[in-house]
Design a protein around this motif. Structure first.
Motif, PDB file in Angstrom:
ATOM      1  N   LEU A   1       0.833  -1.204   0.000  1.00  0.00           N
ATOM      2  CA  LEU A   1       0.000   0.000   0.000  1.00  0.00           C
ATOM      3  C   LEU A   1       0.868   1.253   0.000  1.00  0.00           C
ATOM      4  CD1 LEU A   1      -2.676   1.461   0.162  1.00  0.00           C
ATOM      5  CD2 LEU A   1      -2.748   0.991   2.620  1.00  0.00           C
ATOM      6  N   ASP A   2       1.929   1.219   0.756  1.00  0.00           N
ATOM      7  CA  ASP A   2       2.867   2.351   0.782  1.00  0.00           C
ATOM      8  C   ASP A   2       3.433   2.617  -0.615  1.00  0.00           C
ATOM      9  OD1 ASP A   2       5.930   3.254   1.117  1.00  0.00           O
ATOM     10  OD2 ASP A   2       4.769   4.056   2.795  1.00  0.00           O
ATOM     11  N   LYS A   3       3.796   1.539  -1.319  1.00  0.00           N
ATOM     12  CA  LYS A   3       4.318   1.693  -2.684  1.00  0.00           C
ATOM     13  C   LYS A   3       3.271   2.309  -3.603  1.00  0.00           C
ATOM     14  CE  LYS A   3       7.616  -2.178  -2.565  1.00  0.00           C
ATOM     15  NZ  LYS A   3       7.969  -3.492  -3.156  1.00  0.00           N
ATOM     16  N   LEU A   4       2.025   1.846  -3.468  1.00  0.00           N
ATOM     17  CA  LEU A   4       0.960   2.359  -4.327  1.00  0.00           C
ATOM     18  C   LEU A   4       0.732   3.849  -4.092  1.00  0.00           C
ATOM     19  CD1 LEU A   4      -1.333   2.043  -6.349  1.00  0.00           C
ATOM     20  CD2 LEU A   4      -2.805   1.290  -4.466  1.00  0.00           C
ATOM     21  N   ILE A   5       0.729   4.260  -2.833  1.00  0.00           N
ATOM     22  CA  ILE A   5       0.505   5.679  -2.525  1.00  0.00           C
ATOM     23  C   ILE A   5       1.590   6.538  -3.164  1.00  0.00           C
ATOM     24  CG2 ILE A   5       0.318   7.383  -0.685  1.00  0.00           C
ATOM     25  CD1 ILE A   5      -2.030   5.341  -0.969  1.00  0.00           C
ATOM     26  N   HIS A   6       2.820   6.072  -3.105  1.00  0.00           N
ATOM     27  CA  HIS A   6       3.905   6.821  -3.748  1.00  0.00           C
ATOM     28  C   HIS A   6       3.743   6.819  -5.271  1.00  0.00           C
ATOM     29  CE1 HIS A   6       5.849   6.506   0.225  1.00  0.00           C
ATOM     30  NE2 HIS A   6       6.602   7.519  -0.171  1.00  0.00           N
ATOM     31  N   LEU A   7       3.265   5.704  -5.827  1.00  0.00           N
ATOM     32  CA  LEU A   7       3.062   5.633  -7.275  1.00  0.00           C
ATOM     33  C   LEU A   7       1.938   6.562  -7.734  1.00  0.00           C
ATOM     34  CD1 LEU A   7       3.435   1.796  -7.959  1.00  0.00           C
ATOM     35  CD2 LEU A   7       4.914   3.616  -8.807  1.00  0.00           C
ATOM     36  N   LEU A   8       0.976   6.802  -6.862  1.00  0.00           N
ATOM     37  CA  LEU A   8      -0.121   7.705  -7.227  1.00  0.00           C
ATOM     38  C   LEU A   8       0.374   9.123  -7.495  1.00  0.00           C
ATOM     39  CD1 LEU A   8      -2.954   6.598  -4.750  1.00  0.00           C
ATOM     40  CD2 LEU A   8      -2.757   6.088  -7.189  1.00  0.00           C
ATOM     41  N   GLU A   9       1.573   9.425  -7.020  1.00  0.00           N
ATOM     42  CA  GLU A   9       2.147  10.755  -7.233  1.00  0.00           C
ATOM     43  C   GLU A   9       3.038  10.814  -8.467  1.00  0.00           C
ATOM     44  OE1 GLU A   9       1.390  13.472  -5.345  1.00  0.00           O
ATOM     45  OE2 GLU A   9      -0.089  12.127  -4.443  1.00  0.00           O
ATOM     46  N   THR A  10       3.118   9.716  -9.213  1.00  0.00           N
ATOM     47  CA  THR A  10       3.970   9.670 -10.407  1.00  0.00           C
ATOM     48  C   THR A  10       3.156  10.032 -11.652  1.00  0.00           C
ATOM     49  OG1 THR A  10       3.499   7.326 -10.812  1.00  0.00           O
ATOM     50  CG2 THR A  10       5.360   7.848  -9.345  1.00  0.00           C
ATOM     51  N   PRO A  11       3.836  10.300 -12.772  1.00  0.00           N
ATOM     52  CA  PRO A  11       3.109  10.622 -14.017  1.00  0.00           C
ATOM     53  C   PRO A  11       2.141   9.534 -14.470  1.00  0.00           C
ATOM     54  CG  PRO A  11       5.420  11.234 -14.220  1.00  0.00           C
ATOM     55  CD  PRO A  11       5.291  10.496 -12.927  1.00  0.00           C
ATOM     56  N   THR A  12       2.385   8.296 -14.084  1.00  0.00           N
ATOM     57  CA  THR A  12       1.491   7.206 -14.489  1.00  0.00           C
ATOM     58  C   THR A  12       0.053   7.481 -14.075  1.00  0.00           C
ATOM     59  OG1 THR A  12       3.278   5.573 -14.338  1.00  0.00           O
ATOM     60  CG2 THR A  12       1.026   4.735 -14.239  1.00  0.00           C
ATOM     61  N   PHE A  13      -0.128   8.056 -12.899  1.00  0.00           N
ATOM     62  CA  PHE A  13      -1.472   8.318 -12.384  1.00  0.00           C
ATOM     63  C   PHE A  13      -1.831   9.800 -12.446  1.00  0.00           C
ATOM     64  CE2 PHE A  13      -0.653   4.182 -10.397  1.00  0.00           C
ATOM     65  CZ  PHE A  13      -1.852   3.533 -10.661  1.00  0.00           C
ATOM     66  N   ALA A  14      -1.225  10.524 -13.372  1.00  0.00           N
ATOM     67  CA  ALA A  14      -1.558  11.946 -13.522  1.00  0.00           C
ATOM     68  C   ALA A  14      -3.033  12.118 -13.871  1.00  0.00           C
ATOM     69  CB  ALA A  14      -0.675  12.577 -14.592  1.00  0.00           C
ATOM     70  N   TYR A  15      -3.565  11.228 -14.721  1.00  0.00           N
ATOM     71  CA  TYR A  15      -4.974  11.322 -15.108  1.00  0.00           C
ATOM     72  C   TYR A  15      -5.880  11.183 -13.893  1.00  0.00           C
ATOM     73  CZ  TYR A  15      -5.286   6.281 -14.441  1.00  0.00           C
ATOM     74  OH  TYR A  15      -5.279   5.034 -13.883  1.00  0.00           O
ATOM     75  N   LEU A  16      -5.497  10.318 -12.963  1.00  0.00           N
ATOM     76  CA  LEU A  16      -6.303  10.097 -11.762  1.00  0.00           C
ATOM     77  C   LEU A  16      -6.313  11.350 -10.888  1.00  0.00           C
ATOM     78  CD1 LEU A  16      -6.352   6.922  -9.579  1.00  0.00           C
ATOM     79  CD2 LEU A  16      -5.854   9.105  -8.495  1.00  0.00           C
ATOM     80  N   ARG A  17      -5.162  11.979 -10.747  1.00  0.00           N
ATOM     81  CA  ARG A  17      -5.096  13.194  -9.923  1.00  0.00           C
ATOM     82  C   ARG A  17      -5.906  14.324 -10.559  1.00  0.00           C
ATOM     83  NH1 ARG A  17       0.304  11.593 -10.056  1.00  0.00           N
ATOM     84  NH2 ARG A  17       0.952  13.437 -11.235  1.00  0.00           N
TER      85      ARG A  17
END
Length: 547
Positions: free
Chosen positions: A374-390
């Motif tokens: 979960l910690d890894k996922l939260i950090h990944l949410l801040e990467t360009p991969t999930f820019a659309y989600l943000r």
């Protein structure tokens, strides 16, 4: 031969002199006899006498020049001698032998076809020789040899060459291993059918080479595997063997897993590779390995630039049949890891299902391993991969299930951890829109929200039409309730397995303690006690209290 074996240096010098004299006579063709005394001359190159070494070198140089100008030479017999001398411990002898082989390959390439394997035995070690001159000549010879287009009708022994290449894949020298792989790759491109007939002889060695300490070697091995796996049969065989190797050797998955999977995705099509891996892992009996493997594949999927097209396809899961099929194909094996499923749902924008999965988690699921993922996922949410989600968080009215899923993850995190602070900070930036009571009622009931509020609280007709169209296709034929049941079923298997493992460890520990504890001897009762009649208190009936 007598010249090389004679112990008297003067006799050896005398014989070399006679060979040189006879060679200078025009009417005597010494090249016809050269195979008979060539080995002796090479032996003299390492003679203790400087004069003899010079004479032998001079004689060999003269003969090599004559060979270049002669139309008919018996390359075969001499090639066998040169191969042996190329492995000499004497540096100058090795250099001279590899130089002769180089000239032979240039002059009589076709005649040497039956001796390719033997010549390769000499060349491959010399490519990693400590002497630079030898390395240069060996590399040049290797390129010349590999570039010769042998007639299929000639005695080209593919099996022998593959055997030599396979043996040198275990060489301690990286350069030699690389050239051995280049030979296998070349043969696959020129004589694929013949190579595949010997595949069982080299396949295991090629798989072991995936654990090579050199990245360059590993990448070349993958290219060879990709050439082999062009057809479905060998592709399936490769992926199955790869999964087996990952299962047996955890360090291979940990150290080389990402490199191997990413490269295979480039060489063999990412979707094809991931679908096959998912199919294999779906039936994996080792649940712990399946979970670890899925987590590794999920991380590669979310982070690798090579899989950008795959991520784009998954984002269309709710609107595109190809995306839906890929999503469902991965879902079946991603069930082994709760965080992998949640990540997949966030990537596929199936936010309502992500929220449902989060809500279905029980106490046993939220362990240290889960929190690390979960910690890894939260950090990944801040990467360009999930820019659309943000960016979707700018429209909280339209993506309420996304908000609910993210808040669900937030509630699972310990408040003191960094990931909690990162996600909380991100959620604080979400615009605070007002929702009608009807919207909250539909949200709590699990239905999709039909209306979307924009920044000013109104909705233009174009946006409304687009939203209705999106909502009409929101499930795209995916029965999420059924898939969640499968997820929960797989997770129940994992929980049962974990309990079984814990019980087994507990029993083992208890048994060990029992074995270590000394047995206390039983003390016999005193004779007086044994003969004493039972007391009244001991004769009381059931339910009677002792007074």
């Amino acid at each position: 031969d007598f010249a090389s074996e004679c112990l008297n240096p003067y006799v050896r010098q005398f014989l070399v002199g006679w060979i040189t004299v006879l060679d200078s006579v025009p009417d005597i063709d010494m090249l016809g006899f050269l195979p008979d005394f060539l080995d002796g001359l090479f032996n003299m190159l390492s003679d203790s006498s400087h004069e003899i070494r010079q004479q032998a070198d001079s004689a060999l140089s003269e003969f090599l020049q004559e060979i270049k100008n002669s139309p008919s030479v018996d390359y075969g017999r001499m090639a066998e001698i040169l191969v042996q001398r190329a492995a000499s411990p004497d540096e100058f002898t090795r250099l001279t032998a590899i130089t002769w082989i180089n000239e032979f390959v240039k002059l009589g390439g076709d005649q040497l076809v039956p001796h390719y394997a033997d010549i390769l035995v000499a060349i491959l070690p010399c490519i990693s020789d400590k002497e630079e001159k030898i390395r240069v000549v060996a590399r040049e010879t290797n390129e010349e040899l590999r570039g010769i287009q042998a007639d299929p009708a000639e005695e080209f022994d593919v099996g022998a060459i593959l055997s030599v290449a396979r043996r040198h894949l275990s060489s301690e020298w990286e350069a030699t291993r690389i050239e051995a792989l280049n030979w296998i790759s070349t043969l696959l491109s020129k004589r694929r059918a013949e190579v595949l007939s010997f595949l069982s002889d080299i396949f295991e060695t090629l798989l072991k080479a995936l654990s090579d300490p050199s990245d360059e070697v590993v990448l070349l091995v993958l290219e060879v595997h990709a050439r082999i796996a062009k057809d479905d049969k060998h592709f399936h065989q490769l992926i199955v063997y790869l999964v087996q190797n990952f299962r047996v050797d955890n360090s291979l998955l940990e150290k080389r897993g990402a490199l191997i999977i990413r490269r295979l995705c480039v060489l063999l099509d990412a979707e094809r590779v991931y679908r096959k891996l998912s199919t294999i892992l779906q039936g994996e009996s080792d649940l712990e390995f399946a979970c670890t493997m899925v987590q590794a594949l999920n991380l590669i999927l979310l982070t690798s630039s090579e899989l950008a097209n795959l991520r784009d396809l998954l984002k269309k899961s709710l609107f595109n049949d190809a995306g839906k099929n890929l999503f469902l194909s991965l879902y079946a094996s991603w069930c082994h890891s709760p965080m992998a499923i949640i990540s997949l749902c966030l990537l596929a924008q199936t936010y309502q299902h992500a929220s449902s999965v989060i809500q279905s988690l029980v106490e046993e699921d939220i362990n240290v391993k889960f929190l690390v993922q979960l910690d890894k996922l939260i950090h990944l949410l801040e990467t360009p991969t999930f820019a659309y989600l943000r960016l979707q968080l700018l429209e909280p009215g339209r993506y309420i299930w996304l908000l609910k899923a993210l808040y669900g993850l937030l509630m699972l995190l310990p408040q003191q951890c960094v990931a909690f602070k990162i996600l909380r900070t991100r959620l604080k930036t979400v615009p605070s829109y007002s929702f009608s009571g009807e919207q909250f009622k539909q949200l709590s009931s699990g239905n999709a929200i039909p209306e979307v509020n924009n920044f000013v609280g109104s909705q233009v007709s174009e946006e409304a039409a687009a939203t209705k169209e999106d909502q009409k296709n929101v499930h795209n034929g995916i029965n999420f309730a059924q898939w969640q049941q499968q997820f929960e079923k797989v997770q129940e298997q994992h929980r049962a397995h974990s309990k079984s493992e814990a019980l087994s460890r507990s029993n083992s520990t208890s048994s060990a303690k029992e074995m270590q504890r000394p047995e206390e001897p039983k003390r016999p009762l005193p004779a007086a006690d044994m003969n004493r009649p039972p007391s009244r208190s001991s004769r009381r009936g059931p339910g009677q209290l002792q007074i």
